[in-house]
Write a protein that holds these residues in place. Structure first.
Motif, PDB file in Angstrom:
ATOM      1  N   ALA A 329       0.808  -1.215   0.000  1.00 37.09           N
ATOM      2  CA  ALA A 329       0.000   0.000   0.000  1.00 37.09           C
ATOM      3  C   ALA A 329       0.844   1.269   0.000  1.00 37.09           C
ATOM      4  O   ALA A 329       0.375   2.329  -0.418  1.00 37.09           O
ATOM      5  CB  ALA A 329      -0.936   0.012   1.209  1.00 37.09           C
ATOM      6  N   ILE A 330       2.086   1.218   0.481  1.00 36.09           N
ATOM      7  CA  ILE A 330       2.887   2.441   0.560  1.00 36.09           C
ATOM      8  C   ILE A 330       3.249   2.900  -0.853  1.00 36.09           C
ATOM      9  O   ILE A 330       3.394   2.087  -1.768  1.00 36.09           O
ATOM     10  CB  ILE A 330       4.161   2.215   1.401  1.00 36.09           C
ATOM     11  N   PRO A 331       3.407   4.222  -1.070  1.00 33.35           N
ATOM     12  CA  PRO A 331       3.643   4.759  -2.423  1.00 33.35           C
ATOM     13  C   PRO A 331       5.114   4.674  -2.846  1.00 33.35           C
ATOM     14  O   PRO A 331       5.549   5.463  -3.672  1.00 33.35           O
ATOM     15  CB  PRO A 331       3.190   6.215  -2.293  1.00 33.35           C
ATOM     16  N   HIS A 332       5.895   3.785  -2.266  1.00 36.64           N
ATOM     17  CA  HIS A 332       7.309   3.627  -2.599  1.00 36.64           C
ATOM     18  C   HIS A 332       7.542   2.201  -3.082  1.00 36.64           C
ATOM     19  O   HIS A 332       6.802   1.277  -2.743  1.00 36.64           O
ATOM     20  CB  HIS A 332       8.202   3.910  -1.389  1.00 36.64           C
ATOM     21  N   LYS A 333       8.596   2.069  -3.848  1.00 36.12           N
ATOM     22  CA  LYS A 333       9.016   0.725  -4.264  1.00 36.12           C
ATOM     23  C   LYS A 333       9.922   0.185  -3.162  1.00 36.12           C
ATOM     24  O   LYS A 333      10.982   0.740  -2.888  1.00 36.12           O
ATOM     25  CB  LYS A 333       9.740   0.793  -5.607  1.00 36.12           C
ATOM     26  N   LEU A 334       9.493  -0.906  -2.515  1.00 38.43           N
ATOM     27  CA  LEU A 334      10.209  -1.444  -1.359  1.00 38.43           C
ATOM     28  C   LEU A 334      10.746  -2.825  -1.683  1.00 38.43           C
ATOM     29  O   LEU A 334      10.083  -3.611  -2.368  1.00 38.43           O
ATOM     30  CB  LEU A 334       9.275  -1.512  -0.152  1.00 38.43           C
ATOM     31  N   TRP A 335      11.949  -3.099  -1.199  1.00 34.66           N
ATOM     32  CA  TRP A 335      12.560  -4.414  -1.382  1.00 34.66           C
ATOM     33  C   TRP A 335      13.381  -4.774  -0.154  1.00 34.66           C
ATOM     34  O   TRP A 335      13.754  -3.915   0.637  1.00 34.66           O
ATOM     35  CB  TRP A 335      13.443  -4.456  -2.624  1.00 34.66           C
ATOM     36  N   THR A 336      13.635  -6.068   0.013  1.00 28.95           N
ATOM     37  CA  THR A 336      14.511  -6.542   1.086  1.00 28.95           C
ATOM     38  C   THR A 336      15.508  -7.527   0.498  1.00 28.95           C
ATOM     39  O   THR A 336      15.270  -8.125  -0.569  1.00 28.95           O
ATOM     40  CB  THR A 336      13.720  -7.244   2.209  1.00 28.95           C
ATOM     41  N   SER A 337      16.626  -7.691   1.192  1.00 30.53           N
ATOM     42  CA  SER A 337      17.625  -8.678   0.777  1.00 30.53           C
ATOM     43  C   SER A 337      18.282  -9.260   2.004  1.00 30.53           C
ATOM     44  O   SER A 337      18.203  -8.702   3.104  1.00 30.53           O
ATOM     45  CB  SER A 337      18.672  -8.033  -0.137  1.00 30.53           C
ATOM     46  N   GLY A 338      18.961 -10.378   1.822  1.00 26.56           N
ATOM     47  CA  GLY A 338      19.712 -10.988   2.898  1.00 26.56           C
ATOM     48  C   GLY A 338      21.019 -10.243   3.128  1.00 26.56           C
ATOM     49  O   GLY A 338      21.330  -9.257   2.450  1.00 26.56           O
ATOM     50  N   PRO A 339      21.826 -10.688   4.122  1.00 22.85           N
ATOM     51  CA  PRO A 339      23.107 -10.020   4.409  1.00 22.85           C
ATOM     52  C   PRO A 339      24.036  -9.972   3.202  1.00 22.85           C
ATOM     53  O   PRO A 339      24.867  -9.078   3.103  1.00 22.85           O
ATOM     54  CB  PRO A 339      23.705 -10.860   5.539  1.00 22.85           C
ATOM     55  N   ARG A 342      21.498 -10.342  -1.769  1.00 22.60           N
ATOM     56  CA  ARG A 342      20.614 -10.986  -2.740  1.00 22.60           C
ATOM     57  C   ARG A 342      19.164 -10.749  -2.326  1.00 22.60           C
ATOM     58  O   ARG A 342      18.785 -11.021  -1.189  1.00 22.60           O
ATOM     59  CB  ARG A 342      20.913 -12.482  -2.814  1.00 22.60           C
ATOM     60  N   ALA A 343      18.350 -10.252  -3.254  1.00 25.56           N
ATOM     61  CA  ALA A 343      16.980  -9.841  -2.954  1.00 25.56           C
ATOM     62  C   ALA A 343      16.152 -11.010  -2.445  1.00 25.56           C
ATOM     63  O   ALA A 343      16.283 -12.140  -2.914  1.00 25.56           O
ATOM     64  CB  ALA A 343      16.318  -9.243  -4.195  1.00 25.56           C
ATOM     65  N   THR A 344      15.296 -10.691  -1.444  1.00 26.46           N
ATOM     66  CA  THR A 344      14.396 -11.707  -0.888  1.00 26.46           C
ATOM     67  C   THR A 344      12.922 -11.313  -1.013  1.00 26.46           C
ATOM     68  O   THR A 344      12.048 -12.133  -0.777  1.00 26.46           O
ATOM     69  CB  THR A 344      14.727 -11.932   0.598  1.00 26.46           C
ATOM     70  N   TYR A 345      12.642 -10.034  -1.384  1.00 21.06           N
ATOM     71  CA  TYR A 345      11.241  -9.597  -1.479  1.00 21.06           C
ATOM     72  C   TYR A 345      11.159  -8.306  -2.284  1.00 21.06           C
ATOM     73  O   TYR A 345      12.036  -7.439  -2.191  1.00 21.06           O
ATOM     74  CB  TYR A 345      10.676  -9.361  -0.078  1.00 21.06           C
ATOM     75  N   TYR A 346      10.098  -8.163  -3.133  1.00 19.43           N
ATOM     76  CA  TYR A 346       9.730  -6.913  -3.802  1.00 19.43           C
ATOM     77  C   TYR A 346       8.258  -6.662  -3.524  1.00 19.43           C
ATOM     78  O   TYR A 346       7.428  -7.585  -3.612  1.00 19.43           O
ATOM     79  CB  TYR A 346       9.926  -7.007  -5.321  1.00 19.43           C
ATOM     80  N   ASN A 347       7.889  -5.406  -3.212  1.00 23.22           N
ATOM     81  CA  ASN A 347       6.467  -5.137  -3.019  1.00 23.22           C
ATOM     82  C   ASN A 347       5.777  -4.932  -4.365  1.00 23.22           C
ATOM     83  O   ASN A 347       6.420  -4.904  -5.437  1.00 23.22           O
ATOM     84  CB  ASN A 347       6.252  -3.947  -2.070  1.00 23.22           C
ATOM     85  N   GLN A 348       4.457  -4.773  -4.333  1.00 24.67           N
ATOM     86  CA  GLN A 348       3.653  -4.731  -5.549  1.00 24.67           C
ATOM     87  C   GLN A 348       4.039  -3.557  -6.444  1.00 24.67           C
ATOM     88  O   GLN A 348       3.882  -3.616  -7.681  1.00 24.67           O
ATOM     89  CB  GLN A 348       2.158  -4.635  -5.174  1.00 24.67           C
ATOM     90  N   ARG A 349       4.530  -2.443  -5.868  1.00 22.99           N
ATOM     91  CA  ARG A 349       4.886  -1.260  -6.676  1.00 22.99           C
ATOM     92  C   ARG A 349       5.947  -1.584  -7.713  1.00 22.99           C
ATOM     93  O   ARG A 349       5.952  -1.022  -8.811  1.00 22.99           O
ATOM     94  CB  ARG A 349       5.391  -0.147  -5.759  1.00 22.99           C
ATOM     95  N   TRP A 350       6.876  -2.495  -7.355  1.00 19.40           N
ATOM     96  CA  TRP A 350       7.935  -2.872  -8.309  1.00 19.40           C
ATOM     97  C   TRP A 350       7.328  -3.576  -9.540  1.00 19.40           C
ATOM     98  O   TRP A 350       7.713  -3.274 -10.682  1.00 19.40           O
ATOM     99  CB  TRP A 350       8.936  -3.793  -7.642  1.00 19.40           C
ATOM    100  N   TYR A 351       6.427  -4.496  -9.279  1.00 16.96           N
ATOM    101  CA  TYR A 351       5.843  -5.237 -10.404  1.00 16.96           C
ATOM    102  C   TYR A 351       5.031  -4.309 -11.308  1.00 16.96           C
ATOM    103  O   TYR A 351       5.077  -4.418 -12.542  1.00 16.96           O
ATOM    104  CB  TYR A 351       4.968  -6.364  -9.868  1.00 16.96           C
ATOM    105  N   GLU A 352       4.291  -3.371 -10.689  1.00 18.67           N
ATOM    106  CA  GLU A 352       3.489  -2.440 -11.488  1.00 18.67           C
ATOM    107  C   GLU A 352       4.375  -1.496 -12.291  1.00 18.67           C
ATOM    108  O   GLU A 352       4.068  -1.167 -13.437  1.00 18.67           O
ATOM    109  CB  GLU A 352       2.572  -1.630 -10.552  1.00 18.67           C
ATOM    110  N   TYR A 353       5.487  -1.041 -11.699  1.00 19.87           N
ATOM    111  CA  TYR A 353       6.343  -0.069 -12.387  1.00 19.87           C
ATOM    112  C   TYR A 353       7.117  -0.718 -13.521  1.00 19.87           C
ATOM    113  O   TYR A 353       7.222  -0.176 -14.624  1.00 19.87           O
ATOM    114  CB  TYR A 353       7.321   0.549 -11.381  1.00 19.87           C
ATOM    115  N   THR A 354       7.704  -1.927 -13.264  1.00 21.04           N
ATOM    116  CA  THR A 354       8.547  -2.561 -14.289  1.00 21.04           C
ATOM    117  C   THR A 354       7.739  -3.358 -15.300  1.00 21.04           C
ATOM    118  O   THR A 354       8.206  -3.590 -16.418  1.00 21.04           O
ATOM    119  CB  THR A 354       9.558  -3.502 -13.624  1.00 21.04           C
ATOM    120  N   GLY A 355       6.519  -3.782 -14.913  1.00 20.99           N
ATOM    121  CA  GLY A 355       5.745  -4.639 -15.807  1.00 20.99           C
ATOM    122  C   GLY A 355       6.268  -6.056 -15.831  1.00 20.99           C
ATOM    123  O   GLY A 355       5.838  -6.859 -16.658  1.00 20.99           O
TER     124      GLY A 355
END
Length: 965
Positions: A329-339, A342-355
């Motif tokens: 729901a937040i208006p930012h593209k958010l992601w997480t990664s391990g130490p 390497r990425a472990t999560y992308y929120n929905q904004r990333w998928y909508e922006y990149t297609g």
């Protein structure tokens, strides 16, 4: 079962075996039942113990197989008796008398009496042992079944099936609650009887304030047991005639009520009732019932924990779904990664922006979305951020799904554990394209202004020439300028004062930690802004000073306008604010009066109080933990004055918080233990922690209870002890359980000595008869029997020594002797019986000590035997000693399998055995090293071990050279 009496008795004079008088002299006084069977398999002689076993019959002349039934497969033992062959500890079931009785029979054959065979039976009643064996087998079966249950209803149903009707006719489980007993299970074979019993319980609930039945069991914590219930007993307890009639319908013949324990407290009651005539519970049944009740308590507790775990998993899943919703729901593209980055999560904004959809697909293509000019820079900066573990901000262009690149501000934050290691990276990318483009356009405008300034300089040069022409005119104005100069000087002095005041203001503002100081005028314009958190809060004085809030953020101004108006009207007040990032701020509004004492400006000071908030939350959580703890948690000054006293302390010691705050801790220390407190304080001042210190403390009523204390110093920032924290746990139940266990071990060991003594006599008689026998096998078998009997006797004596140690009745008989001579003798004896290992004695000279010779011998023998058992054949074993001024150090070194570090500190504990494939093949109960350690400690010595797995072990102990040292 009873049998018909034989038609005729055998006459003792008809036999040609041993004379009855000789047998009476040999076995008449034996504590073991003895029978002699003649060639016709009839009882020829029975000593008094055997006759009392079958008191209801005159058994002389009876066929022996009419008295006993062989239960071995294929009746092997009965066949051996029929062929007059010897047997050892064969199990037989009695055929006569009431009730089920079992016997262990050993037979010794005699073929030397007048040529006719004769056999002597040594008989031991093992009925109680067989019953206990069956009950424990039943208990193990129940434990295995209950261990598989995962919910409370399933556990209750399984328990009911295990008990009824196999063990009891009626069976109930009650859970203890604040309001009384809650009936969880009532079981009987007949469903109609169950329905009637539920009505009975509803009509006559258990009286927990009475002096019988459940009330007594709950008060004492011990099982209630009536082996035979009579009608007179019922009439004495139940006074209501109507209830008495209902009680008689139950059919009470025998009753057991046991407490149900979990986590060292009673959580309910379990009731076993026998309604079968002649089926009466005994002491073994009571022990079984208590163990079974404990199993039920554990099963119900496990079921409860499993149910709570299932609920927790459901809640966690719900929380994860909510978190997923918030991050999307937040208006930012958010992601997480391990130490490792390497990425472990992308929120929905990333998928909508990149297609690009699908986590794995997006992770593989995420670098392709970076602008080529920014990609090479990120490839260098991102590994550096991972390496250093610090936050970072990067401006970069990301390609939208339609191929358009837009500027983004990417912020990367590390999440670290208590050790400072990064466990998670969290990143956000915010679209700043419009702001970035505007900044670039502004830079172009600045370039144009620079060119215009250059033209302006040229114009200034032309003006210089014109100024020379007006110089004459200026001279005319000189006199006027002198007057103006005086005025200007005054203005300069005023400006200097203002500058100094402003500089002082900014210095003061910067010296206030974690603050932002703002001054506004009567029109709400920003006059001045300063503070050490200015940049953290996103303020730049150049963007604010001299400007109106409405020009910077109209929306925020509408929110704060009312506050500005209140303070400019002369009201001083404070408000609390929380930033989007989670920081807490306390904002003070202070009106500033002008020359006419009218408010013409206001001071606004914002303090970052996030740390204070977190501290308050931690203190609140800590207070909740302390109050909810089952252990007594007490704080006190270094002088022993109590400063805090939690609810568990009130329950444990009986003193209320108001009674103990301000009093010394000596109120709960028994007078004979007052010396403990100074010794504990001395240890704490040395920087030591006192953990699991077992002692006794006194309640308000004067009762002594066993407690385990853990005490830690409370220190200030300079490391000075300003107080003490004490945690006390009531271990009275644990101590009672240990005492019961020790009593049981002592009782069993004493009981085992009687049959061992009898067996020793039998083996001695048999060995004497075999002296003239040339059968090598029998001689070897008898020798093995002697060794096994010696081994078992040593084992029983070991258990008895443990019991005596725990009871404090083990005596130490001191005498002066040469330890070196003793060690040399023990090594010599070991060499005689051990041919598999070279045993070496390293030492010379005399070592006189004052100790118990027998007990020190047992320590050395035990260490040597362990070295042999845990070493492969051919490995050396060395016994040595060293003498210092005050003590002697003895060592036993082997080249065996060694001991792991996790086991080295535990091997001297009672019943502890190392769990590895080699040790499982070595017999023992884990009491040898425990007894050795206790003997050495009671001689004021020390014992320890050093080892390296695969390379062997060395056991050491020390003894003082003279008494008392």
């Amino acid at each position: 079962m009873t049998i018909n009496k034989p038609n005729s008795k055998i006459k003792r004079s008809d036999t040609k075996g041993k004379p009855v008088g000789w047998l009476e002299k040999a076995y008449g006084g034996s504590p073991v039942a003895v029978m002699v069977i003649d060639a016709g398999h009839r009882v020829y002689y029975a000593n008094p113990v055997a006759l009392s076993t079958f008191a209801e019959h005159e058994i002389i002349g009876w066929p022996v197989f009419d008295l006993y039934e062989d239960t071995s497969p294929g009746k092997i033992n009965e066949g051996k008796l029929a062929r007059f062959e010897e047997i050892a500890d064969g199990e037989f079931k009695a055929k006569t008398g009431s009730g089920e009785r079992w016997f262990s029979i050993s037979a010794v054959a005699d073929h030397e009496s007048g040529g006719l065979p004769q056999i002597t039976l040594f008989i031991r009643d093992i009925t109680a042992f067989k019953k206990k064996e069956n009950l424990f087998s039943y208990l193990n079966e129940a434990a295995a079944s209950l261990a598989k249950t995962r919910d409370t209803p399933g556990a209750l149903e399984l328990v009911a099936r295990l008990v009824v009707p196999r063990f009891a006719t009626w069976f109930t489980i009650d859970r203890l609650t604040e309001s009384g007993l809650e009936l969880l299970m009532l079981k009987h074979e007949d469903p109609a009887r169950i329905a009637w019993a539920y009505q009975y319980r509803k009509k006559y609930p258990p009286d927990l304030n009475g002096n019988s039945g459940p009330a007594v069991v709950l008060k004492t914590g011990k099982p209630g047991f009536v082996s035979v219930v009579t009608e007179e007993m019922i009439n004495a307890v139940v006074t209501d005639p109507a209830q008495r009639r209902d009680v008689l319908k139950i059919g009470l013949h025998s009753v057991i009520i046991t407490p149900m324990w979990a986590d060292e407290k009673i959580i309910g009651l379990v009731n076993f009732i026998s309604s079968v005539p002649g089926r009466h519970f005994d002491a073994e049944d009571v022990a079984f019932a208590q163990n079974f009740a404990n199993l039920i308590g554990l099963a119900l507790e496990n079921a409860r924990l499993n149910e709570e775990s299932a609920n927790e998993i459901a809640l966690r899943k719900n929380s994860e779904e909510k978190l997923q919703f918030l991050t999307d729901a937040i208006p930012h593209k958010l992601w997480t990664s391990g130490p490792d980055g390497r990425a472990t999560y992308y929120n929905q904004r990333w998928y909508e922006y990149t297609g690009v959809y699908g986590f794995e697909t997006l992770r593989d293509k995420i670098w392709d979305s970076l602008h080529p000019d920014d990609r090479s820079l990120a490839a260098v900066e991102w590994p550096e951020v991972i390496k250093l573990g610090n936050p970072a901000e990067i401006e970069q262009r990301l390609m939208r799904h339609d191929g358009v690149y837009r500027w983004h501000l990417s912020r990367i934050m590390p999440h670290k554990n208590n050790d400072g290691d990064v466990t998670l990276w969290i990143g956000t990318s915010t679209d700043i394209h419009e702001q970035k483009v505007f900044g670039m356009e502004l830079a172009a405008v600045n370039e144009e202004l620079t060119a215009a300034n250059e033209e302006f300089v040229a114009m200034n040069e032309e003006l210089v020439a014109m100024n020379e022409e007006v110089a004459a005119t200026n001279e005319e104005l000189a006199s006027a300028n002198q007057e103006q100069a005086i005025t200007n000087a005054e203005l300069m002095e005023t400006r200097d004062r203002l500058r100094k005041s402003e500089k002082l203001f900014r210095s003061i503002a910067l010296s206030i930690p974690k603050s932002l100081v703002t001054v506004i005028d009567k029109d709400h314009r920003y006059v001045m802004i300063e503070g050490d958190i200015m940049e953290k809060m996103g303020y730049d004085r150049r963007d604010y000073e001299g400007k109106h809030p409405a020009d910077i953020s109209p929306e925020q101004y509408q929110t704060d306008r009312g506050l500005y108006e209140r303070v400019l009207k002369g009201e001083a007040f404070s408000v609390e604010r929380r930033a989007p990032a989670g920081e807490y701020y306390l904002v003070h509004f202070v009106p500033l009066p002008g020359d006419r004492s009218e408010v013409d400006s206001a001071l606004i000071i914002a303090f970052d109080v996030s740390d204070i908030k977190q501290s308050e939350e931690k203190i609140a959580k800590l207070a909740a933990i302390v109050e909810s703890s089952e252990d007594a948690i007490v704080s006190k000054t270094p002088e022993g004055v109590v400063t805090s006293w939690n609810a568990a302390a009130e329950r444990m010691f009986g003193f209320t918080e108001s009674e103990m705050i301000g009093q010394t801790i000596y109120a709960i220390i028994p007078p004979d233990r007052h010396d403990e407190e100074p010794r504990i304080l001395a240890r704490l001042r040395r920087g030591e922690h006192v953990e699991h210190f077992e002692t006794k403390r006194m309640t308000k009523s004067g009762q002594l209870i066993d407690v385990s204390l853990t005490i830690s110093p409370i220190m200030d920032k300079q490391g000075n002890i300003i107080g003490l924290s004490k945690i006390a746990r009531d271990i009275s139940a644990k101590k009672q359980e240990e005492q019961r266990k020790n009593d049981f071990i002592g009782m069993v060991s004493h009981e085992l000595k009687t049959p061992l003594t009898s067996l020793n006599g039998i083996i001695q008689i048999a060995a004497a008869k075999l002296n003239k026998n040339e059968d090598a096998f029998l001689a070897e078998a008898m020798d093995r029997a002697k060794r096994q009997l010696k081994r078992m006797t040593a084992m029983v004596n070991g258990f008895l020594d443990v019991s005596r140690f725990e009871a404090g009745t083990m005596s130490i008989t001191y005498q002066e002797f040469d330890l070196a001579e003793l060690l040399n003798e023990i090594v010599g004896e070991t060499k005689m019986v051990t041919s598999t290992h070279p045993v070496n004695f390293l030492g010379s000279g005399r070592v006189h000590i004052y100790a118990d010779l027998d007990k020190i011998s047992s320590v050395v023998f035990n260490l040597l035997n362990n070295a042999v058992k845990y070493s492969t054949k051919g490995k050396n074993i060395d016994v040595a000693y060293q003498v210092t001024k005050k003590e002697v150090l003895v060592s036993v070194k082997d080249e065996g399998i060694g001991i792991e570090a996790r086991d080295i500190e535990k091997i001297f504990e009672r019943y502890y055995r190392v769990d590895d494939p080699y040790s499982r093949r070595v017999s023992g109960f884990g009491i040898g090293l425990y007894l050795s350690a206790e003997i050495i400690r009671r001689h004021n010595g020390k014992i320890w071990a050093e080892s390296e797995p695969g390379k062997g072990s060395t056991f050491y102990f020390t003894l003082p050279l003279i008494k008392g040292i």
